[in-house]
Structure formats: structure tokens, C-alpha cells
Write a protein that holds these residues in place. Structure first.
Motif, PDB file in Angstrom:
ATOM      1  N   ALA A 435       0.845  -1.196   0.000  1.00  0.00           N
ATOM      2  CA  ALA A 435       0.000   0.000   0.000  1.00  0.00           C
ATOM      3  C   ALA A 435       0.884   1.251   0.000  1.00  0.00           C
ATOM      4  O   ALA A 435       2.004   1.246   0.520  1.00  0.00           O
ATOM      5  CB  ALA A 435      -0.923   0.001   1.215  1.00  0.00           C
ATOM      6  N   SER A 436       0.333   2.297  -0.570  1.00  0.00           N
ATOM      7  CA  SER A 436       1.048   3.583  -0.605  1.00  0.00           C
ATOM      8  C   SER A 436       1.173   4.136   0.809  1.00  0.00           C
ATOM      9  O   SER A 436       0.310   3.919   1.669  1.00  0.00           O
ATOM     10  CB  SER A 436       0.286   4.564  -1.496  1.00  0.00           C
ATOM     11  N   ARG A 437       2.274   4.870   1.032  1.00  0.00           N
ATOM     12  CA  ARG A 437       2.475   5.471   2.350  1.00  0.00           C
ATOM     13  C   ARG A 437       1.369   6.471   2.680  1.00  0.00           C
ATOM     14  O   ARG A 437       1.126   6.769   3.854  1.00  0.00           O
ATOM     15  CB  ARG A 437       3.832   6.166   2.391  1.00  0.00           C
ATOM     16  N   ASN A 445       4.838  -2.705   7.300  1.00  0.00           N
ATOM     17  CA  ASN A 445       5.175  -3.951   6.598  1.00  0.00           C
ATOM     18  C   ASN A 445       4.447  -4.093   5.265  1.00  0.00           C
ATOM     19  O   ASN A 445       4.484  -5.159   4.648  1.00  0.00           O
ATOM     20  CB  ASN A 445       4.890  -5.159   7.486  1.00  0.00           C
ATOM     21  N   GLU A 446       3.793  -3.020   4.798  1.00  0.00           N
ATOM     22  CA  GLU A 446       3.034  -3.079   3.554  1.00  0.00           C
ATOM     23  C   GLU A 446       3.759  -2.344   2.429  1.00  0.00           C
ATOM     24  O   GLU A 446       3.153  -1.653   1.607  1.00  0.00           O
ATOM     25  CB  GLU A 446       1.633  -2.489   3.757  1.00  0.00           C
ATOM     26  N   SER A 627      11.779  -4.741   0.672  1.00  0.00           N
ATOM     27  CA  SER A 627      12.458  -3.433   0.630  1.00  0.00           C
ATOM     28  C   SER A 627      11.794  -2.476  -0.338  1.00  0.00           C
ATOM     29  O   SER A 627      11.837  -1.257  -0.166  1.00  0.00           O
ATOM     30  CB  SER A 627      13.930  -3.632   0.240  1.00  0.00           C
ATOM     31  N   GLY A 628      11.194  -3.006  -1.397  1.00  0.00           N
ATOM     32  CA  GLY A 628      10.578  -2.151  -2.402  1.00  0.00           C
ATOM     33  C   GLY A 628      11.576  -1.542  -3.361  1.00  0.00           C
ATOM     34  O   GLY A 628      11.207  -0.709  -4.197  1.00  0.00           O
ATOM     35  N   LEU A 629      12.868  -1.960  -3.265  1.00  0.00           N
ATOM     36  CA  LEU A 629      13.910  -1.383  -4.125  1.00  0.00           C
ATOM     37  C   LEU A 629      14.095  -2.163  -5.412  1.00  0.00           C
ATOM     38  O   LEU A 629      14.801  -1.704  -6.314  1.00  0.00           O
ATOM     39  CB  LEU A 629      15.238  -1.341  -3.357  1.00  0.00           C
ATOM     40  N   ASN A 630      13.496  -3.343  -5.522  1.00  0.00           N
ATOM     41  CA  ASN A 630      13.621  -4.138  -6.748  1.00  0.00           C
ATOM     42  C   ASN A 630      12.521  -3.716  -7.709  1.00  0.00           C
ATOM     43  O   ASN A 630      11.334  -3.935  -7.467  1.00  0.00           O
ATOM     44  CB  ASN A 630      13.497  -5.628  -6.410  1.00  0.00           C
ATOM     45  N   PHE A 631      12.901  -3.114  -8.818  1.00  0.00           N
ATOM     46  CA  PHE A 631      11.912  -2.602  -9.764  1.00  0.00           C
ATOM     47  C   PHE A 631      11.469  -3.658 -10.775  1.00  0.00           C
ATOM     48  O   PHE A 631      10.589  -3.400 -11.581  1.00  0.00           O
ATOM     49  CB  PHE A 631      12.484  -1.387 -10.510  1.00  0.00           C
ATOM     50  N   LYS A 632      12.070  -4.848 -10.716  1.00  0.00           N
ATOM     51  CA  LYS A 632      11.668  -5.941 -11.589  1.00  0.00           C
ATOM     52  C   LYS A 632      10.677  -6.835 -10.850  1.00  0.00           C
ATOM     53  O   LYS A 632      10.862  -7.149  -9.680  1.00  0.00           O
ATOM     54  CB  LYS A 632      12.901  -6.760 -12.008  1.00  0.00           C
ATOM     55  N   VAL A 661      -9.205  -3.939   8.326  1.00  0.00           N
ATOM     56  CA  VAL A 661     -10.209  -4.296   7.325  1.00  0.00           C
ATOM     57  C   VAL A 661      -9.780  -3.915   5.919  1.00  0.00           C
ATOM     58  O   VAL A 661     -10.522  -4.140   4.964  1.00  0.00           O
ATOM     59  CB  VAL A 661     -11.575  -3.660   7.663  1.00  0.00           C
ATOM     60  N   ARG A 662      -8.591  -3.350   5.755  1.00  0.00           N
ATOM     61  CA  ARG A 662      -8.051  -3.096   4.417  1.00  0.00           C
ATOM     62  C   ARG A 662      -7.492  -4.409   3.849  1.00  0.00           C
ATOM     63  O   ARG A 662      -6.899  -5.215   4.568  1.00  0.00           O
ATOM     64  CB  ARG A 662      -6.943  -2.042   4.467  1.00  0.00           C
ATOM     65  N   LEU A 663      -7.611  -4.596   2.551  1.00  0.00           N
ATOM     66  CA  LEU A 663      -7.152  -5.838   1.935  1.00  0.00           C
ATOM     67  C   LEU A 663      -5.633  -5.970   1.929  1.00  0.00           C
ATOM     68  O   LEU A 663      -5.112  -7.067   1.773  1.00  0.00           O
ATOM     69  CB  LEU A 663      -7.685  -5.936   0.494  1.00  0.00           C
ATOM     70  N   SER A 664      -4.889  -4.856   2.089  1.00  0.00           N
ATOM     71  CA  SER A 664      -3.426  -4.930   2.101  1.00  0.00           C
ATOM     72  C   SER A 664      -2.875  -5.239   3.496  1.00  0.00           C
ATOM     73  O   SER A 664      -1.667  -5.383   3.662  1.00  0.00           O
ATOM     74  CB  SER A 664      -2.828  -3.618   1.590  1.00  0.00           C
ATOM     75  N   TYR A 665      -3.724  -5.370   4.496  1.00  0.00           N
ATOM     76  CA  TYR A 665      -3.301  -5.623   5.868  1.00  0.00           C
ATOM     77  C   TYR A 665      -2.549  -6.949   5.957  1.00  0.00           C
ATOM     78  O   TYR A 665      -2.987  -7.984   5.434  1.00  0.00           O
ATOM     79  CB  TYR A 665      -4.528  -5.642   6.774  1.00  0.00           C
ATOM     80  N   ARG A 666      -1.381  -6.924   6.631  1.00  0.00           N
ATOM     81  CA  ARG A 666      -0.537  -8.109   6.817  1.00  0.00           C
ATOM     82  C   ARG A 666      -0.313  -8.339   8.306  1.00  0.00           C
ATOM     83  O   ARG A 666      -0.037  -7.407   9.048  1.00  0.00           O
ATOM     84  CB  ARG A 666       0.821  -7.945   6.133  1.00  0.00           C
ATOM     85  N   ASP A 667      -0.409  -9.582   8.704  1.00  0.00           N
ATOM     86  CA  ASP A 667      -0.079  -9.970  10.068  1.00  0.00           C
ATOM     87  C   ASP A 667       0.847 -11.174   9.972  1.00  0.00           C
ATOM     88  O   ASP A 667       1.112 -11.692   8.872  1.00  0.00           O
ATOM     89  CB  ASP A 667      -1.359 -10.304  10.842  1.00  0.00           C
ATOM     90  N   TYR A 668       1.341 -11.649  11.087  1.00  0.00           N
ATOM     91  CA  TYR A 668       2.242 -12.798  11.054  1.00  0.00           C
ATOM     92  C   TYR A 668       2.115 -13.566  12.357  1.00  0.00           C
ATOM     93  O   TYR A 668       1.578 -13.085  13.349  1.00  0.00           O
ATOM     94  CB  TYR A 668       3.689 -12.352  10.824  1.00  0.00           C
TER      95      TYR A 668
END
Length: 695
Positions: A435-437, A445-446, A627-632, A661-668
Motif C-alpha cells: 500500500a502507498s504510504r 510492513n506493507e 524493501s521495495g527497491l527491486n523494480f523488476k 479491514v483493508r485488503l493490504s493488511y498483513r499480520d504474522y
């Protein structure tokens, strides 16, 4: 002595012997006969008494009373109808004319009294039957003998006898058998079981066969057993004559003139191509190649018909008894077929014969033709068609890649565990996870990162239920939440760890004969085999695509943009769960305090249920922050082989905050929770062989 003084003693003096005047006479015995008689009588009485005391009594009652009784043994005496037997062994014989003799061994050492009631059994009877023909005699289907002999041992009483003789009618007779070894006589006459047939033919001298057995030449008179018979007459130069007749016993039949037709000619008929329908004088005969029988000296018309060929007619005549052969070539009816394809190098086959490049127009016979267009790296295009005379059929051959063809051949849905269903998906898309900041409620963690899905996969339409999971672990209980049951058969299974879910997947793979996906030894997770074709948990990328990807963009909620969602959209922490959880969606209700039976809410546009709500779901991937740094784009990512925690996706009945309740929500996590379950996934094709997996 001289000195002995004896006083008052009497002196004994010797007497003088003087012989008597006469000698004494001996006493004489007196004979008394009556004493001897008494002694003898006493002995006799003692003997009788001894016999009576030691004898065994035998009392015999015999029926009939006139029977002869004979007893052999040491000694016996009969007194007042009884027999007294001295000790020893005896043989008893009882006989009477007409009765079966009776014998018995008696041993007086074993008993001191015998009382016998003996009823002699009558002997069977004897029958002597005078018959007009020798016949077999049966009693209750048992052969007694024949009428040529005296029948012995026939049971007395009313008996039903059956008499059988070749070529004569079977006959039954009830006989009152008198028995007692008496001979009874009676007469029997069996009736003939044949009729007569008088037969003549034209021409005469034809050979007659009855039921395939030769009888002679016509004219003739024969006897035939009653029943149905097949008659056949044959004569050189003539066709066989056949007729079936039914004749009754005693009946006389006459066939005055059986006319034989002149022998027909034979014709061996073939055609090119074979399989043409043949009519002779308007009557259908069969398909070529064919042998026809023709009447001699007559003109006949042949007609051959085959789809895609012109009708073919011939007139023929044959002489009696001749044999001919006729081969006809059928002229095809032609129609045009125009084949086109966007692949210029594709090859065209008709009935597996190569005819060149696909883009051409052909003239083909108007019967079914198998058309095939082939190109390397593509699945064959195959079509069966029937050209039509004077018309052009256009065929557009659309060739599919092998991958496209394989995917279309896969089953669109799998059903297992009774009611669990997995749908087939082949997204072949790239998209951005996370998700966008700037998105309200986003967690750290999204992070956004690109992924691509290329491999077709199956995904469960619902979460695994308690009933389905208990086929693996029969004693599992999902327990309850503050008294509200989580253990219903159709509620999603919870209170299981990620490893429990992975073990369930491996168990199911084994049940289906598939290679397990997860490497588990001694209940310890060792990693996974990405090439295996067994069941697994959905990858995080597959789960994100299934829940969020709609019309080339990733949605934040699966019901739209507003909060709270419309009533009854999903099983979230609504007002009905306020007593169980800390945060609820204000103003929202879904009528379920805890988890609901799966598929209680509407499916999304992919046909999947409860990706948002009901229970959160374990997914395959080890938890990590990208990390979000891999553009491939990372294609079909499965994450690390091992790690401490695994990813949990989706909100549950216990979640009511915006972040959750957002679909991008991550837990572990790794341990069991009361609001975390899972759904099944499976690759549709094996990675190492790229071949279809059997459902």
C-alpha cells in the motif's frame, strides 16, 4: 511191694474163661424205598429252585400274533406265556409270511428281565406289468426297472408310476400296491408318439433332410416324432427348398408337391471406395463388399449409394448356377473447402495426408473429411467437416500455443473432501503488492513491490471447515470464544498452527496420490518443494491477486470505498461482537458474533468467499518485509524456505479497525489463534515437467 502195707483193699482175682454155648449174629439192614423217593424229590426241588432263582424272564408281545418265534441258546423253559432262560447268550428269531423277519441277540448276563414289543414290518410288493412295448418304469423320478422284468421292493400303498419308451408317449398310472411280498399283475398299453408325412416334390428325386438328417429321395412316406421339424429338399441345379412343420402324435400330413426353383447365380460385388449401400431391384441388400444371389435368366438393376459420391446404376443378367464378379468405381461429388490461418508456415493435412500450406482452397469429396492444421510450438487445430457439392466451406484455423491448449484442457474446478471446491485461475498479470504510504491505516510492513503470476493454480473457494479438517485430525476442536462456539461442522477450522495447516496439505496430497509440497520430518518443518504437485497454502501473491486485483488495479476494500461497509457485506467485528472484542466497526452489523459457516456471504466476482472477514488466513510465505527497491517483478514468488513466522492475510470476525479491514493488511505468527484458519491451493501444472496434474 512186700513192704507195702495195703489196708482195706479188695483183692482182684482173674476169672475163668468159658466159651458160650452159641456165637452172636450181625445186625441186618432194612430196605426202605420211600426214603429214596424223598431224596430224589428233594434234589429236584432244589434244582428247580436254583433254576428259578438264576433264570432270566423273557416276555415277548408280537404283532401279528401268529408270528413264528424261535429262540436259540443254552436252556429255556416256557411257563404261562413267559420264557425263563438260563444264563448265557441267545438269538431271537421272529418271522411271519409277508413280513420282514426280526432278529435280536439277548445276553442274560446284562439283564434279568426282558420285555419286548415287536411289530413286524410288511414287505414291499412286487409288480409284473404286461406292456405292448418295453418301457422304463419310474417312481418319483427314480428308475424301478422295465416292464420286461418283475419289479421288486415296490413300497406298499398308493404309488404314481411313470412309463417311458422311445417313440411312445409318456404315460402315468396310479397303482395301489398291496405289499406283503404279494405279486400284482396288470396290463399297460403305450400310445405311439409319431405322425406320418407323405411328401412329393417337383422335380421328384429331391433329397429330403429332416432336422439336418437325410431321409431319402422323394416321393416318400416317413414317420416323424411329434413336434416341430425342419424339412429341406435339395436337387442339383435347383435352389434348396425349406419348410418347418408341426406334427402331432397319430396325425397324417401330406405335402403333394414341393416346388424347387432353378438355382440362382451369385455375384461378388465390390466398390471403390468400399462401404457403398447396395439395392437390388429396389430392395436394400447391404454394403460393399457384398455377395448377391440373383435369379437366373432375369434382368436385375443394381444401385450403389455412398455419401459424397454420385449414384451408380448397373443392369445385370446371370445364368443359372453361374458365379460372377463386379467391381465399380464411384465418382465423387466435390465441394470446396477454404482454409485460412494467421500463421503462414502452418501445414494442412486432410485425413492425415499433407497437402501443403494451410492458406489454400481445396476440392474434396462430399463425405466426412478430417482437417488438421499444424505448426511447431502450437497445438494442432483439428476439425471434421463434410464438403457440399457446389458450395465453399470457409475454415478459420486459430492456433493456440501449447501453454494455452494445456490450460484449456485442465479441469476448471476440483472437488474433494466431500464439498471442498478449488477453482482454476491463470492470471498471467503483473501487479503491485502493498500500500502507498499515503493510504490511511497503512502499516510499515506493507511496502510496495512488484510481482507477477504466470503459473496456473487452483484456489479454494472457501476456507477449510471443521468437518473437512477432522477427516485428517478426527479429535480436533476449534473450541469457542467466551462461550460462542467455533466448532460447527461448516465453520472454518481455527486454533491450528501454520505447521498444522501444512501437515493437512501433505496428508491430502498423499490421499490424492500427489507428491507432498512441504518437507516435514519428525513434525519439524524443513522447507518446501516448489516442483511438487501437491496441495499447499496460497502464496501471499496469489492471495493478494485473488482478493484485490480488479480491472487492472488493486482495491483497498472489496465492497467499495466507504466505511463502514454495507450491512451484511462480510463477517467483521460488528456491533454484535462488542462484548467479545475491543474495537468494532461502528454502525455495522453482520449477525455473527464469531465465525460464520463458510459461504454465508456473497462470493466476489472471482467466485471466492470470505477473503475479507470470517477468519484471517495462513498463507504459504515466511514473514518478511520487502524493501521495495527491486523494480523488476518477482514471478510466482514463494518466499524463503524457512523462517520463524509465516504471513497471515485478511481480516477476521475479531477485526474492526480501519488498518485491519483493508485488503493490504498483513499480520504474522506461527502459533494457533481462535480467528486464524486457511484455504487450500495447488499448482495446476508441475514446474519441472510442465505437464498437466491429474485432478
Amino acid at each position: 511191694m512186700s513192704n507195702l502195707q495195703i489196708k482195706n483193699a479188695t483183692l482182684i482175682t482173674p476169672a475163668v474163661f468159658e466159651p458160650g454155648s452159641r456165637q452172636s449174629q450181625p445186625r441186618r439192614r432194612i430196605w426202605r424205598p420211600w426214603l429214596w423217593l424223598v431224596a430224589i424229590l428233594l434234589c429236584v426241588l432244589l434244582g428247580v429252585a436254583g433254576f428259578l432263582l438264576s433264570a432270566t424272564s423273557l416276555d415277548i408281545q408280537v404283532s401279528p400274533s401268529s408270528s413264528q418265534i424261535r429262540l436259540e441258546g443254552p436252556y429255556q423253559m416256557q411257563i404261562a406265556g413267559r420264557r425263563l432262560l438260563m444264563p448265557g447268550q441267545y438269538k431271537l428269531y421272529i418271522s411271519q409270511s409277508g413280513y420282514t423277519p426280526y432278529e435280536r441277540q439277548l445276553d442274560t448276563a446284562s439283564e434279568d428281565h426282558f420285555r419286548l414289543n415287536v411289530e413286524l414290518q410288511p414287505l414291499p410288493g412286487r409288480l409284473q406289468i404286461s406292456s405292448n412295448v418295453s418301457a422304463q418304469v419310474y417312481l418319483d423320478d427314480q428308475l424301478l426297472g422295465s416292464t420286461d422284468e418283475t419289479l421288486l421292493n415296490v413300497p406298499l400303498g398308493e404309488q404314481s408310476l411313470r412309463f417311458e419308451a422311445s417313440r411312445y408317449q409318456s404315460q402315468s398310472k396310479v397303482v395301489e400296491v398291496q405289499g406283503y411280498d404279494q405279486l400284482q399283475q396288470f396290463d399297460l398299453e403305450l400310445l405311439p408318439n409319431w405322425g406320418t408325412l407323405a411328401l412329393d416334390s417337383y422335380p421328384s428325386g429331391a433329397t429330403l433332410s429332416v432336422d439336418e438328417q437325410p431321409y431319402g429321395q422323394t416321393p416318400l412316406d416317413i414317420e416323424l416324432l411329434a413336434g416341430s421339424h425342419k424339412l429341406q429338399l435339395s436337387h442339383p441345379g435347383y435352389q434348396s427348398w425349406q419348410q418347418r412343420i408341426d406334427i402331432r402324435a397319430g396325425e397324417s400330413l401330406a405335402i403333394s408337391q414341393a416346388r424347387l426353383l432353378p438355382a440362382s447365380a451369385s455375384l461378388q460385388l465390390t466398390s471403390t471406395p468400399a462401404g457403398a449401400s447396395v439395392s437390388l431391384d429396389g430392395l436394400y441388400q447391404g454394403k460393399t463388399p457384398l455377395e448377391l444371389s440373383l435369379s437366373a435368366g432375369t434382368n436385375h438393376e443394381l444401385l450403389l449409394l455412398r455419401e459424397g459420391y454420385q449414384p451408380t446404376r448397373r443392369e445385370i443378367q446371370a445364368s443359372a448356377g453361374s458365379s460372377q464378379s463386379l467391381a465399380l468405381n464411384l465418382a465423387p461429388l466435390l465441394g470446396k473447402v477454404s482454409v485460412s490461418t494467421s500463421h503462414q508456415d502452418a501445414l494442412l493435412y486432410i485425413n492425415d495426408i499433407l497437402l501443403g500450406r494451410a492458406n489454400q482452397t481445396l476440392e474434396l469429396a462430399a463425405h466426412p473429411q478430417k482437417l488438421r492444421v499444424s505448426l511447431a510450438g502450437h497445438a494442432d487445430f483439428i476439425q471434421t467437416l463434410t464438403p457440399r457439392a457446389g458450395q465453399t466451406i470457409k475454415v478459420q484455423a486459430k492456433l493456440k500455443t501449447l501453454e494455452q491448449a494445456r490450460f484449456e484442457a485442465l479441469p476448471s474446478q476440483l472437488t474433494l473432501l466431500g464439498d471442498a471446491r478449488l477453482k482454476l485461475f491463470h492470471p498471467q498479470v503483473s501487479f503491485e503488492m502493498g500500500a502507498s504510504r499515503r493510504e490511511q491505516g497503512r502499516r510499515a510492513n506493507e511496502t510496495l513491490h512488484k510481482v507477477a503470476l504466470a503459473r496456473p493454480f487452483y484456489l479454494g473457494t472457501t476456507e477449510v471447515t471443521n468437518r473437512q479438517y477432522r477427516q485428517f485430525a478426527s479429535f480436533h476442536s476449534s473450541s469457542h470464544a467466551e462461550g460462542a462456539s467455533l466448532d460447527g461442522d461448516n465453520q472454518p477450522v481455527v486454533n491450528i498452527s501454520w505447521l498444522d495447516a501444512a501437515r493437512f496439505c501433505n496428508w491430502l496430497s498423499t490421499q490424492e496420490g500427489l507428491q507432498p509440497f512441504y518437507l516435514i520430518e519428525d513434525n519439524q518443518y524443513q522447507g518446501f518443494n516448489a516442483t511438487a504437485n501437491g496441495y499447499r497454502l496460497p502464496s501471499e501473491a496469489e492471495w493478494a491477486w485473488a482478493s484485490r486485483y480488479q480491472q487492472d488495479h488493486m482495491q483497498q476494500f472489496n465492497w467499495g470505498q466507504q466505511l463502514p461497509p454495507p450491512a451484511g457485506t462480510a463477517n467483521l467485528a460488528g456491533m454484535e461482537s462488542a462484548a467479545l472484542v475491543g474495537d468494532v466497526l461502528a454502525g455495522y452489523e453482520d449477525n455473527f458474533k464469531v465465525s460464520a459457516p463458510v459461504a454465508s456471504f456473497h462470493a466476489d466476482n472471482k467466485g471466492l468467499y470470505d477473503l475479507m472477514g470470517n477468519v484471517s488466513e495462513w498463507v504459504h510465505d515466511v514473514y518478511q518485509i520487502h524493501s521495495g527497491l527491486n523494480f523488476k517483478a518477482d514471478t510466482d514468488p514463494l518466499g524463503a524456505q524457512q523462517g520463524i513466522h509465516h504471513v497471515i492475510r485478511g481480516a477476521s470476525w475479531a477485526h474492526g479497525r480501519l488498518t485491519e479491514v483493508r485488503l493490504s493488511y498483513r499480520d504474522y505468527g506461527s502459533d494457533a489463534r481462535r480467528d486464524v484458519g486457511f484455504r487450500l491451493a495447488r499448482y495446476a501444472e508441475s514446474l519441472n515437467t510442465n505437464t498437466e496434474i491429474s485432478p
